[in-house]
Design a protein around this motif. Structure first.
Motif, PDB file in Angstrom:
ATOM      1  N   UNK A   1       0.827  -1.211   0.000  1.00 57.45           N
ATOM      2  CA  UNK A   1       0.000   0.000   0.000  1.00 57.45           C
ATOM      3  C   UNK A   1       0.858   1.256   0.000  1.00 57.45           C
ATOM      4  N   UNK A   2       1.937   1.257   0.791  1.00 59.00           N
ATOM      5  CA  UNK A   2       2.826   2.426   0.830  1.00 59.00           C
ATOM      6  C   UNK A   2       3.565   2.604  -0.485  1.00 59.00           C
ATOM      7  N   UNK A   3       3.976   1.502  -1.089  1.00 58.38           N
ATOM      8  CA  UNK A   3       4.634   1.592  -2.393  1.00 58.38           C
ATOM      9  C   UNK A   3       3.667   2.115  -3.451  1.00 58.38           C
ATOM     10  N   UNK A   4       2.409   1.698  -3.378  1.00 55.44           N
ATOM     11  CA  UNK A   4       1.405   2.207  -4.318  1.00 55.44           C
ATOM     12  C   UNK A   4       1.182   3.701  -4.116  1.00 55.44           C
TER      13      UNK A   4
ATOM     14  N   UNK B   1       3.384   5.818  -2.913  1.00 58.20           N
ATOM     15  CA  UNK B   1       4.577   6.485  -3.439  1.00 58.20           C
ATOM     16  C   UNK B   1       4.531   6.563  -4.964  1.00 58.20           C
ATOM     17  N   UNK B   2       4.022   5.520  -5.598  1.00 60.01           N
ATOM     18  CA  UNK B   2       3.886   5.538  -7.055  1.00 60.01           C
ATOM     19  C   UNK B   2       2.886   6.570  -7.529  1.00 60.01           C
ATOM     20  N   UNK B   3       1.780   6.693  -6.820  1.00 62.00           N
ATOM     21  CA  UNK B   3       0.771   7.698  -7.172  1.00 62.00           C
ATOM     22  C   UNK B   3       1.341   9.103  -6.996  1.00 62.00           C
ATOM     23  N   UNK B   4       2.056   9.331  -5.897  1.00 61.76           N
ATOM     24  CA  UNK B   4       2.669  10.643  -5.673  1.00 61.76           C
ATOM     25  C   UNK B   4       3.714  10.964  -6.739  1.00 61.76           C
ATOM     26  N   UNK B   5       4.522   9.984  -7.095  1.00 62.11           N
ATOM     27  CA  UNK B   5       5.524  10.206  -8.138  1.00 62.11           C
ATOM     28  C   UNK B   5       4.860  10.524  -9.473  1.00 62.11           C
ATOM     29  N   UNK B   6       3.782   9.820  -9.787  1.00 60.22           N
ATOM     30  CA  UNK B   6       3.072  10.085 -11.035  1.00 60.22           C
ATOM     31  C   UNK B   6       2.469  11.482 -11.036  1.00 60.22           C
ATOM     32  N   UNK B   7       1.927  11.904  -9.899  1.00 59.64           N
ATOM     33  CA  UNK B   7       1.353  13.241  -9.805  1.00 59.64           C
ATOM     34  C   UNK B   7       2.423  14.312  -9.975  1.00 59.64           C
ATOM     35  N   UNK B   8       3.595  14.080  -9.399  1.00 61.00           N
ATOM     36  CA  UNK B   8       4.681  15.051  -9.533  1.00 61.00           C
ATOM     37  C   UNK B   8       5.234  15.110 -10.950  1.00 61.00           C
ATOM     38  N   UNK B   9       5.246  13.997 -11.636  1.00 59.27           N
ATOM     39  CA  UNK B   9       5.702  14.000 -13.034  1.00 59.27           C
ATOM     40  C   UNK B   9       4.670  14.693 -13.918  1.00 59.27           C
ATOM     41  N   UNK B  10       3.398  14.461 -13.630  1.00 56.77           N
ATOM     42  CA  UNK B  10       2.341  15.069 -14.436  1.00 56.77           C
ATOM     43  C   UNK B  10       2.240  16.573 -14.206  1.00 56.77           C
ATOM     44  N   UNK B  11       2.464  16.995 -12.952  1.00 61.31           N
ATOM     45  CA  UNK B  11       2.367  18.421 -12.622  1.00 61.31           C
ATOM     46  C   UNK B  11       3.541  18.810 -11.721  1.00 61.31           C
ATOM     47  N   UNK B  12       4.709  19.089 -12.301  1.00 60.29           N
ATOM     48  CA  UNK B  12       5.896  19.385 -11.495  1.00 60.29           C
ATOM     49  C   UNK B  12       5.778  20.663 -10.665  1.00 60.29           C
TER      50      UNK B  12
ATOM     51  N   UNK C   1      10.636   7.875   1.937  1.00 63.13           N
ATOM     52  CA  UNK C   1      10.103   7.153   0.766  1.00 63.13           C
ATOM     53  C   UNK C   1      10.681   5.747   0.694  1.00 63.13           C
ATOM     54  N   UNK C   2      11.959   5.591   1.079  1.00 62.01           N
ATOM     55  CA  UNK C   2      12.567   4.256   1.067  1.00 62.01           C
ATOM     56  C   UNK C   2      12.223   3.477   2.330  1.00 62.01           C
ATOM     57  N   UNK C   3      12.326   4.126   3.476  1.00 61.41           N
ATOM     58  CA  UNK C   3      12.220   3.416   4.748  1.00 61.41           C
ATOM     59  C   UNK C   3      10.801   2.984   5.086  1.00 61.41           C
ATOM     60  N   UNK C   4       9.813   3.796   4.779  1.00 60.43           N
ATOM     61  CA  UNK C   4       8.440   3.459   5.176  1.00 60.43           C
ATOM     62  C   UNK C   4       7.980   2.116   4.600  1.00 60.43           C
ATOM     63  N   UNK C   5       8.078   1.888   3.284  1.00 60.56           N
ATOM     64  CA  UNK C   5       7.672   0.568   2.780  1.00 60.56           C
ATOM     65  C   UNK C   5       8.582  -0.558   3.264  1.00 60.56           C
ATOM     66  N   UNK C   6       9.866  -0.257   3.435  1.00 62.97           N
ATOM     67  CA  UNK C   6      10.801  -1.287   3.891  1.00 62.97           C
ATOM     68  C   UNK C   6      10.475  -1.717   5.313  1.00 62.97           C
ATOM     69  N   UNK C   7      10.270  -0.762   6.196  1.00 61.41           N
ATOM     70  CA  UNK C   7       9.930  -1.086   7.583  1.00 61.41           C
ATOM     71  C   UNK C   7       8.571  -1.776   7.647  1.00 61.41           C
ATOM     72  N   UNK C   8       7.635  -1.313   6.837  1.00 58.46           N
ATOM     73  CA  UNK C   8       6.318  -1.949   6.821  1.00 58.46           C
ATOM     74  C   UNK C   8       6.417  -3.400   6.376  1.00 58.46           C
ATOM     75  N   UNK C   9       7.338  -3.692   5.478  1.00 57.04           N
ATOM     76  CA  UNK C   9       7.484  -5.072   5.007  1.00 57.04           C
ATOM     77  C   UNK C   9       8.155  -5.943   6.058  1.00 57.04           C
ATOM     78  N   UNK C  10       9.001  -5.353   6.891  1.00 60.17           N
ATOM     79  CA  UNK C  10       9.682  -6.130   7.919  1.00 60.17           C
ATOM     80  C   UNK C  10       8.776  -6.444   9.107  1.00 60.17           C
ATOM     81  N   UNK C  11       7.769  -5.601   9.328  1.00 65.26           N
ATOM     82  CA  UNK C  11       6.830  -5.814  10.431  1.00 65.26           C
ATOM     83  C   UNK C  11       5.872  -6.935  10.045  1.00 65.26           C
ATOM     84  N   UNK C  12       5.525  -7.764  11.009  1.00 67.52           N
ATOM     85  CA  UNK C  12       4.608  -8.866  10.732  1.00 67.52           C
ATOM     86  C   UNK C  12       3.249  -8.295  10.319  1.00 67.52           C
ATOM     87  N   UNK C  13       2.729  -8.772   9.190  1.00 65.91           N
ATOM     88  CA  UNK C  13       1.495  -8.259   8.631  1.00 65.91           C
ATOM     89  C   UNK C  13       0.489  -9.397   8.491  1.00 65.91           C
ATOM     90  N   UNK C  14      -0.773  -9.021   8.450  1.00 62.43           N
ATOM     91  CA  UNK C  14      -1.829 -10.031   8.314  1.00 62.43           C
ATOM     92  C   UNK C  14      -1.848 -10.623   6.920  1.00 62.43           C
TER      93      UNK C  14
END
Length: 79
Positions: free
Chosen positions: A17-20, A22-33, A59-72
């Motif tokens: 979800x965090x990576x998604x 980040x992808x949406x934010x990156x796309x928005x910034x590319x579309x409207x710098x 941007x790097x740490x949030x998805x990485x830490x989220x992946x290391x935490x036990x998830x449902x």
């Protein structure tokens, strides 16, 4: 290529979800710098190097830490 056992439930992982987001934010910034330049204007000049380093770390740490935490998993059990 070998997938994790619960790959079918990957949409439930916070890291995905965090990576998604980040992808949406990156796309928005590319579309409207001008969005980014408008945000940078709020950061004082001496703080900009620190702010950019922190933004990159978040941007790097949030998805990485989220992946290391036990998830449902897909069946409601912890993965």
């Amino acid at each position: 290529m070998t997938l994790v056992e619960d790959a079918r439930a990957c949409w439930r992982w916070w890291s995905v979800r965090m990576a998604a987001l980040a992808g949406v934010l990156a796309a928005a910034l590319v579309a409207q710098p001008q969005i980014l330049t408008g945000l940078v204007a709020y950061v004082p000049e001496p703080w900009r190097p620190l702010a950019s380093a922190l933004a990159g770390l978040v941007v790097f740490a949030a998805p990485t830490i989220a992946r290391l935490v036990q998830q449902g998993g897909g069946d409601g059990n912890a993965a």
